[in-house]
Motif scaffolding. Structure first.
Motif, PDB file in Angstrom:
ATOM      1  N   UNK A 199       0.865  -1.186   0.000  1.00 55.55           N
ATOM      2  CA  UNK A 199       0.000   0.000   0.000  1.00 55.55           C
ATOM      3  C   UNK A 199       0.903   1.238   0.000  1.00 55.55           C
ATOM      4  N   UNK A 200       0.400   2.308  -0.549  1.00 57.71           N
ATOM      5  CA  UNK A 200       1.126   3.566  -0.599  1.00 57.71           C
ATOM      6  C   UNK A 200       0.528   4.492   0.451  1.00 57.71           C
ATOM      7  N   UNK A 201       1.340   4.921   1.414  1.00 56.37           N
ATOM      8  CA  UNK A 201       0.876   5.820   2.466  1.00 56.37           C
ATOM      9  C   UNK A 201       1.395   7.218   2.190  1.00 56.37           C
ATOM     10  N   UNK A 202       0.492   8.173   2.264  1.00 58.07           N
ATOM     11  CA  UNK A 202       0.817   9.575   2.004  1.00 58.07           C
ATOM     12  C   UNK A 202       0.924  10.315   3.330  1.00 58.07           C
ATOM     13  N   UNK A 203       1.989  11.129   3.477  1.00 58.23           N
ATOM     14  CA  UNK A 203       2.184  11.902   4.695  1.00 58.23           C
ATOM     15  C   UNK A 203       2.399  13.362   4.321  1.00 58.23           C
ATOM     16  N   UNK A 204       1.567  14.217   4.899  1.00 63.27           N
ATOM     17  CA  UNK A 204       1.715  15.662   4.699  1.00 63.27           C
ATOM     18  C   UNK A 204       2.863  16.131   5.579  1.00 63.27           C
ATOM     19  N   UNK A 205       3.705  17.014   5.059  1.00 57.83           N
ATOM     20  CA  UNK A 205       4.847  17.511   5.801  1.00 57.83           C
ATOM     21  C   UNK A 205       4.876  19.031   5.701  1.00 57.83           C
ATOM     22  N   UNK A 206       5.828  19.642   6.375  1.00 62.86           N
ATOM     23  CA  UNK A 206       5.941  21.104   6.377  1.00 62.86           C
ATOM     24  C   UNK A 206       6.153  21.646   4.966  1.00 62.86           C
ATOM     25  N   UNK A 207       5.645  22.848   4.736  1.00 66.76           N
ATOM     26  CA  UNK A 207       5.860  23.500   3.448  1.00 66.76           C
ATOM     27  C   UNK A 207       5.160  22.825   2.295  1.00 66.76           C
ATOM     28  N   UNK A 208       4.032  22.219   2.554  1.00 70.16           N
ATOM     29  CA  UNK A 208       3.235  21.532   1.532  1.00 70.16           C
ATOM     30  C   UNK A 208       3.963  20.351   0.909  1.00 70.16           C
ATOM     31  N   UNK A 209       4.987  19.887   1.585  1.00 72.14           N
ATOM     32  CA  UNK A 209       5.722  18.717   1.107  1.00 72.14           C
ATOM     33  C   UNK A 209       4.890  17.461   1.363  1.00 72.14           C
ATOM     34  N   UNK A 210       4.918  16.559   0.440  1.00 70.49           N
ATOM     35  CA  UNK A 210       4.214  15.289   0.585  1.00 70.49           C
ATOM     36  C   UNK A 210       5.240  14.169   0.481  1.00 70.49           C
ATOM     37  N   UNK A 211       5.209  13.267   1.462  1.00 74.48           N
ATOM     38  CA  UNK A 211       6.116  12.116   1.453  1.00 74.48           C
ATOM     39  C   UNK A 211       5.279  10.857   1.277  1.00 74.48           C
ATOM     40  N   UNK A 212       5.820   9.918   0.523  1.00 77.67           N
ATOM     41  CA  UNK A 212       5.131   8.658   0.288  1.00 77.67           C
ATOM     42  C   UNK A 212       5.972   7.510   0.824  1.00 77.67           C
ATOM     43  N   UNK A 213       5.306   6.546   1.403  1.00 80.25           N
ATOM     44  CA  UNK A 213       5.964   5.362   1.940  1.00 80.25           C
ATOM     45  C   UNK A 213       5.252   4.128   1.403  1.00 80.25           C
ATOM     46  N   UNK A 214       6.025   3.145   1.006  1.00 76.82           N
ATOM     47  CA  UNK A 214       5.467   1.877   0.554  1.00 76.82           C
ATOM     48  C   UNK A 214       5.523   0.892   1.710  1.00 76.82           C
ATOM     49  N   UNK A 215       4.388   0.299   2.058  1.00 76.43           N
ATOM     50  CA  UNK A 215       4.323  -0.673   3.155  1.00 76.43           C
ATOM     51  C   UNK A 215       3.674  -1.957   2.650  1.00 76.43           C
ATOM     52  N   UNK A 216       4.267  -3.093   2.945  1.00 76.21           N
ATOM     53  CA  UNK A 216       3.666  -4.361   2.519  1.00 76.21           C
ATOM     54  C   UNK A 216       2.475  -4.723   3.395  1.00 76.21           C
ATOM     55  N   UNK A 217       1.410  -5.172   2.766  1.00 78.31           N
ATOM     56  CA  UNK A 217       0.254  -5.635   3.528  1.00 78.31           C
ATOM     57  C   UNK A 217       0.636  -6.813   4.425  1.00 78.31           C
ATOM     58  N   UNK A 218       1.567  -7.632   3.971  1.00 74.62           N
ATOM     59  CA  UNK A 218       1.976  -8.810   4.733  1.00 74.62           C
ATOM     60  C   UNK A 218       2.583  -8.431   6.075  1.00 74.62           C
TER      61      UNK A 218
END
Length: 139
Positions: free
Chosen positions: A110-129
């Protein structure tokens, strides 16, 4: 979702006969072969568990295939990969690596989206397993 890592990952799974030919190619080139397994195939997880020791002095692919069969008996419900290393330059370099066993069901990521300072967006890939404990992810 089909995990695509290493050589041949976009092709259908190799048969044992095709794996044997690839192993023999590695051995003919003087590369050491090892077998690894994991239940967390995240692309950044480079630390898979090793099955036995690297096979430095094997000349026939049958020995590697015997070890692969033993590994499949114990960890057939996990990902298993075969890697070949070249030490001719004085250090180990991966020359070939490919998956030789997969669990029956591959739940994917799954792709998780995280809002950060300065309108920055970070994405993290996490396995469902990884939502399940280690050793029970594909049971």
């Amino acid at each position: 979702m089909r995990i695509t890592q290493g050589a041949f990952s976009f092709l259908p799974d190799l048969t044992d006969e095709q794996i044997t030919k690839q192993v023999q190619y590695c051995l003919d080139n003087g590369w050491a072969v090892n077998i690894e397994f994991t239940d967390d195939p995240h692309p950044r997880n480079t630390y898979w568990d090793m099955w036995g020791h690297p096979m430095f002095d094997i000349a026939d692919a049958a020995g590697v295939m015997m070890e692969l069969a033993d590994c499949r008996k114990v960890y057939g419900d996990r990902y298993i990969r075969l890697s070949a290393f070249d030490a001719t330059h004085g250090w180990e370099s991966v020359k070939l690596s490919f998956i030789v066993n997969r669990p029956k069901e591959e739940p994917g990521f799954r792709l998780e989206r995280q809002e950060d300072a300065g309108r920055m967006v970070r994405y993290t890939t996490k396995p469902y397993a990884a939502d399940k404990p280690e050793g029970g992810r594909y049971a």
